[in-house]
Design a protein around this motif. Structure first.
Motif, short mmCIF file in Angstrom:
data_model
loop_
_atom_site.label_atom_id
_atom_site.label_comp_id
_atom_site.label_asym_id
_atom_site.label_seq_id
_atom_site.Cartn_x
_atom_site.Cartn_y
_atom_site.Cartn_z
N TRP A 79 -60.70 60.92 93.89
CA TRP A 79 -60.54 59.53 94.30
C TRP A 79 -59.25 59.34 95.09
CZ3 TRP A 79 -64.56 56.91 94.92
CH2 TRP A 79 -65.62 56.93 94.03
N ASN A 80 -58.20 60.06 94.73
CA ASN A 80 -56.96 60.00 95.52
C ASN A 80 -57.18 60.55 96.92
OD1 ASN A 80 -55.47 58.87 93.43
ND2 ASN A 80 -54.80 60.84 92.65
N TYR A 81 -57.94 61.63 97.01
CA TYR A 81 -58.28 62.22 98.30
C TYR A 81 -59.11 61.22 99.11
CZ TYR A 81 -59.75 66.01 101.48
OH TYR A 81 -59.99 66.80 102.56
N PHE A 82 -60.05 60.56 98.46
CA PHE A 82 -60.87 59.52 99.09
C PHE A 82 -59.97 58.43 99.65
CE2 PHE A 82 -63.14 55.48 98.91
CZ PHE A 82 -64.35 55.77 99.51
N GLN A 83 -58.99 58.02 98.84
CA GLN A 83 -58.08 56.95 99.27
C GLN A 83 -57.26 57.38 100.49
OE1 GLN A 83 -58.13 53.82 98.02
NE2 GLN A 83 -56.80 53.36 99.73
N SER A 86 -59.41 57.08 103.43
CA SER A 86 -59.58 55.66 103.78
C SER A 86 -58.37 55.14 104.55
CB SER A 86 -59.77 54.82 102.52
OG SER A 86 -61.01 55.09 101.92
N THR A 87 -57.19 55.55 104.12
CA THR A 87 -55.97 55.12 104.81
C THR A 87 -55.95 55.67 106.24
OG1 THR A 87 -54.78 55.05 102.71
CG2 THR A 87 -53.44 55.19 104.71
N LYS A 88 -56.30 56.95 106.39
CA LYS A 88 -56.35 57.55 107.73
C LYS A 88 -57.39 56.86 108.58
CE LYS A 88 -54.73 62.17 106.47
NZ LYS A 88 -55.07 63.60 106.42
N GLN A 89 -58.52 56.54 107.97
CA GLN A 89 -59.59 55.84 108.71
C GLN A 89 -59.10 54.47 109.17
OE1 GLN A 89 -63.23 55.32 106.53
NE2 GLN A 89 -64.24 54.23 108.20
N SER A 90 -58.40 53.77 108.30
CA SER A 90 -57.88 52.44 108.67
C SER A 90 -56.87 52.54 109.81
CB SER A 90 -57.21 51.78 107.46
OG SER A 90 -58.16 51.49 106.47
N LEU A 91 -56.01 53.55 109.76
CA LEU A 91 -55.04 53.73 110.84
C LEU A 91 -55.74 54.06 112.16
CD1 LEU A 91 -52.22 55.69 108.98
CD2 LEU A 91 -52.14 53.32 109.80
N ALA A 92 -56.79 54.87 112.08
CA ALA A 92 -57.55 55.21 113.29
C ALA A 92 -58.25 53.97 113.84
CB ALA A 92 -58.55 56.32 112.98
N GLU A 93 -58.75 53.11 112.96
CA GLU A 93 -59.40 51.88 113.41
C GLU A 93 -58.40 50.96 114.11
OE1 GLU A 93 -61.14 50.45 109.79
OE2 GLU A 93 -62.92 51.74 109.98
N ASP A 113 -65.45 58.20 112.52
CA ASP A 113 -66.76 58.70 112.08
C ASP A 113 -66.59 59.92 111.15
OD1 ASP A 113 -67.90 56.71 113.59
OD2 ASP A 113 -68.36 58.03 115.30
N ARG A 114 -65.66 60.81 111.52
CA ARG A 114 -65.41 61.99 110.69
C ARG A 114 -64.89 61.59 109.31
NH1 ARG A 114 -60.64 65.48 112.35
NH2 ARG A 114 -59.67 64.27 110.73
N TYR A 115 -63.92 60.65 109.28
CA TYR A 115 -63.36 60.20 108.00
C TYR A 115 -64.43 59.55 107.13
CZ TYR A 115 -58.67 60.99 109.90
OH TYR A 115 -57.53 61.56 110.43
N GLU A 116 -65.32 58.78 107.76
CA GLU A 116 -66.39 58.11 107.01
C GLU A 116 -67.32 59.15 106.36
OE1 GLU A 116 -68.13 55.08 105.19
OE2 GLU A 116 -66.40 54.83 106.50
N LYS A 117 -67.65 60.18 107.14
CA LYS A 117 -68.51 61.25 106.61
C LYS A 117 -67.81 61.99 105.46
CE LYS A 117 -70.93 65.43 108.09
NZ LYS A 117 -70.24 66.64 107.78
N GLU A 121 -68.77 62.43 101.20
CA GLU A 121 -68.82 63.69 100.46
C GLU A 121 -67.84 63.69 99.28
OE1 GLU A 121 -67.95 66.56 103.49
OE2 GLU A 121 -69.90 66.31 104.48
N ILE A 122 -66.65 63.15 99.53
CA ILE A 122 -65.63 63.09 98.48
C ILE A 122 -66.09 62.15 97.37
CG2 ILE A 122 -63.27 62.38 97.95
CD1 ILE A 122 -62.58 63.23 100.89
#
Length: 197
Positions: A79-83, A86-93, A113-117, A121-122
């Motif tokens: 879940w920490n890895y997931f978070q 999510s943070t990286k995805q938000s920064l990319a957005e 898209d890569r972070y979402e995929k 999985e995570i």
């Protein structure tokens, strides 16, 4: 007993000799003594087996609880890895939305898209680990329940042995019946433990 063949009897020696002589002929209290002695030996043996089983189930419960904690920690790490994804995805957005160039927007969208995929999985792995942790917890709880049954059975058998000693000393028939009753209760609880009831 002292030297030169001189022998002194204690009060209990005479009583034992008397009980042994009567027991050999199947008379009076000797039969009761033999019956109680045999009962005590059998119940003590069964009690030792029950105590071993109680210890084994307690050890299993601890092991299973430890496995649950390991799986829970692994799930937490996921879940920490997931978070972090999510943070990286938000920064990319944010970067995609703030950049004026379409080529940069496409680059950031590919990362999103890569972070979402990766997050999917995570998340799947984290949920799987949580389910495994819950399963280990349930197994631990079941083992503790059985452990308590073994402990109850062992306690009942110990009470039966104590009643046997008192019955032997007092020669009270009702205590002998109490001894048999507690022994039966202990064995019944042990059977329930063996059947995981």
């Amino acid at each position: 007993m002292s030297g030169a063949g001189f022998h002194v009897h204690g009060p209990h020696d005479h009583e034992l000799e008397h009980a042994t002589q009567h027991a050999a002929h199947g008379e009076g209290a000797g039969g009761m003594i033999n019956q109680i002695a045999m009962f005590t030996a059998v119940i003590a043996t069964i009690g030792a087996i029950f105590a071993y089983m109680g210890g084994a189930t307690q050890a299993n419960a601890g092991l299973y609880k430890n496995n649950a904690a390991i799986k829970k920690t692994a799930a937490s790490n996921q879940w920490n890895y997931f978070q972090s994804k999510s943070t990286k995805q938000s920064l990319a957005e944010v970067s995609r939305d703030l950049t004026p160039q379409q080529a940069d927007k496409d680059k950031y969208q590919a990362k999103i898209d890569r972070y979402e995929k990766e997050k999917k999985e995570i998340e799947t792995e984290a949920r799987k680990l949580e389910a495994e942790s819950d399963d280990w917890d349930k197994q631990s709880d079941a083992q503790m329940h059985v452990h308590h049954r073994w402990a109850q059975a062992t306690t009942a058998l110990q009470v039966a042995i104590a009643l046997a000693a008192i019955a032997l000393l007092t020669r009270k028939k009702w205590l002998e019946w109490g001894m048999f009753g507690m022994g039966a209760i202990g064995v019944a609880i042990g059977i329930a433990a063996a059947l995981h009831i």
